[in-house]
Design an enzyme around this catalytic site. Structure first.
Site, short mmCIF file in Angstrom:
data_model
loop_
_atom_site.label_atom_id
_atom_site.label_comp_id
_atom_site.label_asym_id
_atom_site.label_seq_id
_atom_site.Cartn_x
_atom_site.Cartn_y
_atom_site.Cartn_z
N ASN A 292 -1.49 -3.28 2.96
CA ASN A 292 -0.99 -4.36 2.11
C ASN A 292 -1.01 -5.67 2.91
O ASN A 292 -1.27 -5.67 4.11
CB ASN A 292 0.41 -4.01 1.61
N CYS A 294 1.04 -7.61 4.37
CA CYS A 294 1.85 -7.78 5.58
C CYS A 294 1.67 -6.67 6.59
O CYS A 294 2.24 -6.72 7.68
CB CYS A 294 3.32 -7.90 5.19
N GLU A 296 2.56 -3.42 6.73
CA GLU A 296 3.48 -2.31 6.98
C GLU A 296 3.12 -1.06 6.20
O GLU A 296 3.75 -0.01 6.41
CB GLU A 296 4.92 -2.72 6.66
#
Length: 842
Positions: A292, A294, A296
């Site tokens: 995704n 970001c 994580e």
């Protein structure tokens, strides 16, 4: 917590927290945190059997009061009867076909439409663009050559910019390309000129590549698409496994290009994709290639992130005292309820695509993590960068893991395991093998409701709105007080003074704020390696990944910086992102001015001070400038031929005289300041002409990379056939016509010629060095010949831009990549100053 709307310690909400809450999460008559919590609890409990619905709703409210913070999309949209998704982020597959599908993956424009729908509903999207054939490969259907994945990323970038996400949330995207893709160098440099502003980018790095880096070995760039004839003539060949080898590069030099870009621009990030797959609970039925936005959540095609976090500061008792402790029993209780809530989100949400719904229901992935780790450690009297701090973080993560897995096993007993659960295969997973034996036995007997359960996400705005600015996710506090810039509805910005939650609690207790205890350590006050060690301590207990930024100071040595990434790979991490502040990146956060700390003072902008140029501008290294005098303009008539006939136009470039200091000596130069071309009214106005000239002018006025902008324009292709425009002299003195791929490219060529004649660009269209510009300006203005002559340069130059000679094309060898005569020996390696190709070294 004192009351449903209260904050730990009885603190009053900060102004920025209230504004963020009401702007992003509270709607209609909602005015408080409690209002939002009740709405979320009611919406999720409505999916439980009616006989226990009220009981669960009360549990859900209480869990949020005690420290559970659902992700932003859940707080924003749950229970509002919107068609917006409650899921934060997705991974969108992209194939090599234009439309339809390719090897089970949607074609490029099919994927674009699917991603646009996901963005419109409020989800962020990650992509692996590695399936797209490289630049210069064959397109048999049209007897042409492919433009490569970076060109298509620009289309996705424009779509994201155009499509407004649900709730006016700016769309977020992550673009990934495998390190063995033949276009990897183009990808690494894709954002250097200010493009792809709606993308984070990361390189998918394999263990084979990292071993080649360690061994200083060659590394093959490969793809299943057949190379074009020129590439075949240059040595491209097919391997026994069917993949085409486009070329072999020196692994260390490719790694160096990644590291240099990341050091200067904080991108690309690095994903260790083999480690991601090795630790994947569903290793037996999916392959991970992207994350995704970001980072994580490594996810398969159409995978999703269903996120929530425990606010660790809410579990600290007796903070700042010798009796300070973290209440693990309460943490386990809240985590159990949080798992149930996140599992219900998968059934409560509106799915942008049917494929996403199927993927989620087949695996029921969720991501429970924590926020406020840095603030909680301060409250416990532990330094973030200490062994004791890392040990506490690891214990928190272990307790969270065991509680979450136990809760999911209980849910499986009640509601059934996820459909793709296979006990034998699941229990063979590397992460699952580390679970306590009691949990493994229970999984074999009862199954498990969710394939994955843990993820540590960034929590910027939910930390502000629901946790009184406890530190972001796993991060330490950025600063105890700082200014936060926030965009306003009218397009402007507003600055808030924001304080860390732990700092506010300490102040409220009447403590001396001038002498903070040793546990008060901020992100930039600790070694970069200590940031890395924190991820290393926590990652073994997290079944997906951790969003963590390793902050390094601006003057952090490059060799040490490069070593961080090698250490991350050797430590078994799944990826790494770094941030080194510089004038290009800027910052959303600025440390608030403090009269007692000169180092924290932020000076006001002074229009009389020199203007800083972008880091990638060759003028920037030692030259600061200020405007001088009036503009001087040059107008040139151009003539060119297209299939529509002959055309003519006038191009005008205005130059701004500037003065500054180079190597400690005053110099004066001139730079382009404005570009103008009157549109042809008889052909509809040519809005693209006006737009192009305005954009070039904006780049020029900002001190941006004009050479790169014009080079990009020369790459523009249209369907109307070649455009004949201009002549070039061969080495034998014969003038030959020049053909271009579009009218845009032809105009860019003629603008380059104007700037070459003016001396601003060299014969290949590259930026001329400052000494050469100063001498040219001195000659035109009648100043002395020695004005601007720089001090002698050392033989070995660290930066390729500093090494560019102040002469023309004959000074370099021909580059095998771009054809420019700009190939020179720098640091023992041949490098092209035009396209950044790196050749043999030694």
């Amino acid at each position: 917590m004192n009351a449903i709307d209260g904050l730990a310690g009885g603190l009053a909400p900060q102004e920025v927290s209230l504004d963020v809450l009401r702007e992003k999460y509270a709607h209609g008559s909602e005015r408080s945190i409690g209002d939002v919590r009740r709405r979320v609890a009611h919406a999720l409990a409505a999916l439980e059997p009616e006989s226990v619905r009220a009981e669960h709703e009360a549990r859900f409210v209480r869990a949020q009061q005690q420290g559970f913070v659902p992700a932003g999309r859940i707080n924003a949209a749950a229970g509002r009867q919107l068609r917006a998704t409650l899921i934060n982020c997705f991974v969108q597959p992209v194939g090599d076909a234009i439309t339809g599908s390719d090897d089970g993956l949607p074609g490029i424009y099919t994927a674009l439409a699917e991603a646009a729908e996901t963005l419109r509903r409020g989800g962020g999207v990650g992509y692996d663009f590695s399936a797209i054939r490289p630049h210069g490969s064959k397109v048999h259907g049209t007897a042409s050559q492919a433009s490569g994945p970076v060109s298509y990323m620009e289309v996705f970038d424009a779509s994201c910019r155009t499509v407004e996400s649900a709730g006016a949330r700016r769309g977020a995207q992550m673009g990934v390309l495998r390190v063995d893709h033949p276009d990897i160098e183009r990808f690494i440099a894709a954002k250097d000129g200010g493009a792809l502003t709606n993308f984070n980018i990361s390189v998918g790095v394999t263990d084979a590549f990292m071993r080649a880096v360690e061994n200083d070995a060659g590394f093959e760039l490969v793809h299943r698409a057949e190379p074009g004839d020129e590439l075949l003539a240059a040595g491209s060949h097919r391997r026994e496994d069917g993949l085409w080898v486009y070329r072999t590069v020196r692994a260390r030099m490719l790694w160096e290009s990644i590291m240099l870009s990341t050091y200067d621009h904080a991108e690309p990030g690095v994903l260790f994709i083999d480690r991601m797959n090795l630790e994947n609970n569903l290793w037996y039925c999916e392959r991970l290639a992207a994350t995704n936005p970001c980072g994580e959540q490594p996810l398969p095609a159409y995978g999703c992130c269903d996120l929530g976090s425990l606010n660790l500061t809410a579990f600290v008792d007796a903070p700042f005292t010798p009796d300070a402790r973290l209440d693990f029993e309460r943490l386990r209780e809240v985590a159990t309820v949080a798992v149930r809530m996140l599992d219900l989100v998968l059934d409560a949400t509106e799915w942008p695509l049917a494929q996403q719904k199927l993927e989620a229901h087949q695996k029921r992935r969720i991501g429970l993590g924590f926020l406020g780790l840095g603030s909680a450690l301060v409250m416990l009297g532990l330094r973030y960068d200490s062994e004791a701090g890392r040990a506490m973080a690891a214990r928190i993560a272990e307790e969270l893991r065991d509680s979450a897995y136990a809760a999911s096993i209980d849910l499986a007993r009640e509601k059934g395991a996820f459909p793709l659960f296979d006990a034998d295969q699941y229990l063979r997973g590397q992460f699952v093998a580390r679970l306590p034996q009691a949990l493994r036995d229970a999984i074999r007997e009862h199954g498990i409701r969710n394939s994955h359960l843990l993820s540590i996400a960034p929590t910027g705005t939910i930390s502000l709105a629901f946790a009184d600015n406890a530190s972001n996710g796993i991060e330490p506090p950025y600063a105890w007080t700082y200014l936060r810039k926030k965009r306003t509805a009218d397009g402007g910005t507003r600055s808030y003074e924001v304080a860390d939650h732990a700092w506010r609690l300490y102040r409220q207790a009447g403590n001396d704020m001038e002498e903070l205890p040793p546990s008060f350590v901020t992100a930039l006050e600790m070694r970069a390696l200590d940031h890395l060690r924190m991820v290393q301590a926590v990652q073994p207990f997290i079944d997906t990944a951790i969003s963590k930024t390793v902050n390094v100071p601006e003057d952090y040595p490059y060799d040490d910086f490069r070593g961080l990434y090698l250490e991350a790979w050797r430590a078994g991490l799944k990826g790494l992102a770094t941030y080194r502040p510089n004038t290009v990146l800027g910052s959303v956060l600025s440390i608030a001015p403090r009269p007692d700390a000169q180092s924290n003072t932020v000076p006001a902008a002074d229009p009389e001070q020199p203007v800083a140029l972008p880091d990638d501008d060759p003028l920037r290294k030692r030259f600061e400038r200020r405007p001088l005098g009036e503009l001087e303009s040059v107008t040139s008539k151009i003539e060119y031929s297209t299939q529509e006939g002959r055309k003519s136009a006038y191009l005008t470039v205005s130059f701004l005289r500037t003065e500054g200091v180079w190597e400690g000596r005053p110099v004066a130069i001139e730079r382009p300041f404005e570009f103008f071309m009157p549109a042809n009214q008889r052909t509809g106005g040519h809005q693209w002409i006006t737009a192009s000239m305005r954009l070039l002018s904006m780049v020029a006025r900002a001190g941006g990379p004009i050479a790169r902008a014009l080079a990009d324009m020369r790459d523009v292709v249209w369907e109307k056939g070649p455009v004949r425009c201009g002549h070039l002299l061969r080495e034998d003195g014969v003038a030959v016509p020049v053909y271009h791929d579009s009218e845009v490219a032809a105009i860019a060529f003629m603008l380059q010629r104007i700037l070459i004649r003016r001396g601003f660009l060299d014969e290949q269209g590259n930026q001329a060095p400052v000494p050469q510009l100063a001498r040219a300006f001195a000659a035109r203005s009648g100043m002395g010949a020695d004005v601007g002559k720089p001090a002698p340069q050392p033989a070995a130059v660290a930066n390729t831009e500093d090494a560019l000679p102040a002469l023309s094309s004959t000074n370099g060898a021909k580059c095998p990549e771009c054809g420019a005569r700009a190939l020179r020996k720098v640091d023992g390696c041949t490098r092209c100053a035009s396209c950044h190709y790196v050749g043999e070294c030694g």
